[in-house]
Enzyme design. Structure first.
Site, mmCIF file in Angstrom:
data_model
loop_
_atom_site.group_PDB
_atom_site.id
_atom_site.type_symbol
_atom_site.label_atom_id
_atom_site.label_comp_id
_atom_site.label_asym_id
_atom_site.label_seq_id
_atom_site.Cartn_x
_atom_site.Cartn_y
_atom_site.Cartn_z
ATOM 1 N N ARG A 53 22.370 -11.573 9.862
ATOM 2 C CA ARG A 53 22.747 -11.116 7.877
ATOM 3 C C ARG A 53 22.485 -12.090 7.144
ATOM 4 N NH1 ARG A 53 28.085 -9.193 8.703
ATOM 5 N NH2 ARG A 53 28.276 -10.193 6.294
ATOM 6 N N TYR A 107 7.463 4.338 -8.086
ATOM 7 C CA TYR A 107 7.223 4.647 -6.847
ATOM 8 C C TYR A 107 8.327 5.577 -6.719
ATOM 9 C CZ TYR A 107 8.338 4.576 -2.044
ATOM 10 O OH TYR A 107 8.266 5.170 -0.314
ATOM 11 N N LYS A 204 3.547 -3.931 3.042
ATOM 12 C CA LYS A 204 2.388 -3.377 2.831
ATOM 13 C C LYS A 204 1.588 -5.017 2.761
ATOM 14 C CE LYS A 204 4.856 -0.041 1.054
ATOM 15 N NZ LYS A 204 5.204 1.379 1.882
HETATM 16 N N1 PLP Z 1 7.631 -0.340 -4.095
HETATM 17 C C1 PLP Z 1 6.576 0.574 -3.755
HETATM 18 C C2 PLP Z 1 5.264 -0.308 -5.216
HETATM 19 C C3 PLP Z 1 6.036 1.314 -3.146
HETATM 20 O O1 PLP Z 1 4.891 1.713 -2.640
HETATM 21 C C4 PLP Z 1 6.715 0.720 -1.827
HETATM 22 C C5 PLP Z 1 6.775 1.827 -0.767
HETATM 23 O O2 PLP Z 1 5.728 2.536 -0.691
HETATM 24 C C6 PLP Z 1 8.343 0.320 -1.699
HETATM 25 C C7 PLP Z 1 8.285 -0.516 -3.341
HETATM 26 C C8 PLP Z 1 8.730 0.591 -0.736
HETATM 27 O O3 PLP Z 1 8.667 -0.932 -0.109
HETATM 28 P P1 PLP Z 1 9.373 0.150 1.551
HETATM 29 O O4 PLP Z 1 8.864 0.950 2.573
HETATM 30 O O5 PLP Z 1 9.242 -1.134 2.037
HETATM 31 O O6 PLP Z 1 11.044 0.285 1.411
#
Ligand code: PLP
Length: 389
Positions: A53, A107, A204
């Site tokens: 953790r 986002y 991603k």
């Molecule tokens: N930041 C961006 C630009 C994203 O596109 C995403 C998810 O699509 C996130 C953060 C969040 O990522 P996660 O789904 O790994 O929590």
């Protein structure tokens, strides 16, 4: 290990940084340390305790070293998701009653975190137009401790200059946090443009195979230790197996990005020449509003392309339904091509008018261009466009 961070390039760092020194008989690929805890704990030094953790499991540490090498920062930390990385970074940087000035182009879940969650817990949030120094200056307050932006943005792929908020953050004693998920550290090194913390949804491009959920944050030793402390207390620490999978993905990051960049450029240029396509958004196109800035601060334009179909919502629904190779799914950055419509996903909670005001009219389709043969992708897009366009 032993990569020389001053001389080795990003492709080398993506393969080797953070790995243990090669010794005879040791495995070439480090194993998964699937252990919650580690022997030790004699004496008083609680700081030295290893516990998964805490983010100091060997698999987590390898990722941290690799990311710091890729971003050119002192330190980095892997967390259980991109949202975990963002949330823990905000909590680490904000004192009680602190304020965030954030770009309007975010986002959806990050915007919800700021507007619905952190605001309800007593943090202040204001939104700014990220390309305007005046707007950033209007957005900050005496209690502002974080300036926050995404580059490139989702889903309109705008590229805003981090150097503008970076200078303001210095002036007012705040930090600039940048979510550079869409760029990846191969296409843009945001710390070199003044960001104090760089966040990626490792789900991603960093992972690259749509098979894990993870996040990373890179920055100074001091900042990363504060984020680690939040992770220890709130608990979004990654599982060792996920860290191992992420390391496996990172080894091919540079070569995957090369193909994403090339394929997306080919696909974007093709869409621009098609009837029935009203607009194409790709920072590599000369028609993109931020093309010259993107050419200056990015070494590749990325794998994301957005288009607007003239036929609006029904054309976009038909187009995505008729695709045979590209698949309809949220998320991005994997080896396979995925398409999504923001009105069904990230921007579903907004009204049509609000989406239009953000440059996302009905008919908008976001494409995460994968690493398939671009000729096959174009054939697939062409047959779907023939029906829908
Ligand atoms: N930041 C961006 C630009 C994203 O596109 C995403 C998810 O699509 C996130 C953060 C969040 O990522 P996660 O789904 O790994 O929590």
């Amino acid at each position: 290990m032993g990569t020389d961070r001053k001389t080795h390039g990003p492709a080398t760092a993506a393969v080797h940084a953070g790995a243990p020194e090669p010794t005879p008989g040791a495995p070439v690929v480090p194993p998964v340390f699937q252990s919650a805890t580690f022997y030790g704990g004699h004496g008083d030094d609680a700081a030295g305790l290893m516990y998964t953790r805490y983010g100091n499991n060997p698999n987590q540490q390898m990722i941290a070293e690799k990311l710091a090498a890729l971003e050119g920062t002192e330190a980095a930390l892997m967390l259980a998701s991109g949202m975990g990385a963002t949330a823990m970074t905000f909590l680490a940087a904000l004192p009680h009653g602190g304020h965030i000035a954030a770009s309007r182009h975010l986002y959806g879940a990050t915007e919800a975190l700021l507007s619905d969650e952190l605001s309800a817990r007593g943090y202040g949030v204001s939104y700014v137009d990220p390309d305007s120094r005046e707007s950033w200056l209007q957005g900050v307050r005496p209690e502002t401790k974080v300036l926050f932006m995404e580059v490139p943005t989702n889903p309109t792929l705008r590229v805003f200059d981090p150097r503008i908020p970076a200078a303001i953050a210095r002036e007012i004693g705040a930090i600039l946090v940048v979510d550079a998920t869409f760029a990846s550290p191969i296409n843009m090194r945001v710390a070199s443009l003044g960001a104090d913390a760089v966040i990626h949804s490792a789900t991603k491009y960093l992972g690259g195979h749509s098979d894990l959920i993870a996040g990373v944050v890179s920055g100074t030793n001091e900042l990363i230790e504060s984020v680690r402390n939040m992770m220890k207390l709130y608990g979004p620490s990654p599982d060792p197996h996920t860290a191992w999978l992420l390391d496996r993905g990172l080894r091919t990051l540079a070569l995957r990005m090369e193909v994403h960049n090339r394929n997306a450029m080919t696909v974007a240029a093709w869409f621009e020449a098609q009837e029935g396509v009203a607009r194409v958004f790709y920072p590599g196109l000369g028609t993109h509003p931020d093309h010259s800035l993107a050419s200056e601060i990015m070494s590749g334009f990325g794998g994301m392309v957005s288009i607007v179909l003239e036929g609006g919502a029904s054309a976009a629904d038909l187009f995505t339904t008729k695709l045979r190779l590209a698949a309809v799914a949220p998320s991005l950055g994997g080896v396979e091509t995925l398409v999504s419509q923001p009105r069904h996903t990230s921007h579903a909670r907004l009204s049509r008018e609000d989406r239009e005001a953000r440059g996302i009219p009905d008919g908008f389709v976001r494409i995460s261009v994968g690493v398939e043969d671009s000729a096959d992708l174009i054939r697939d897009f062409a047959q779907a466009l023939d029906i829908a366009g």
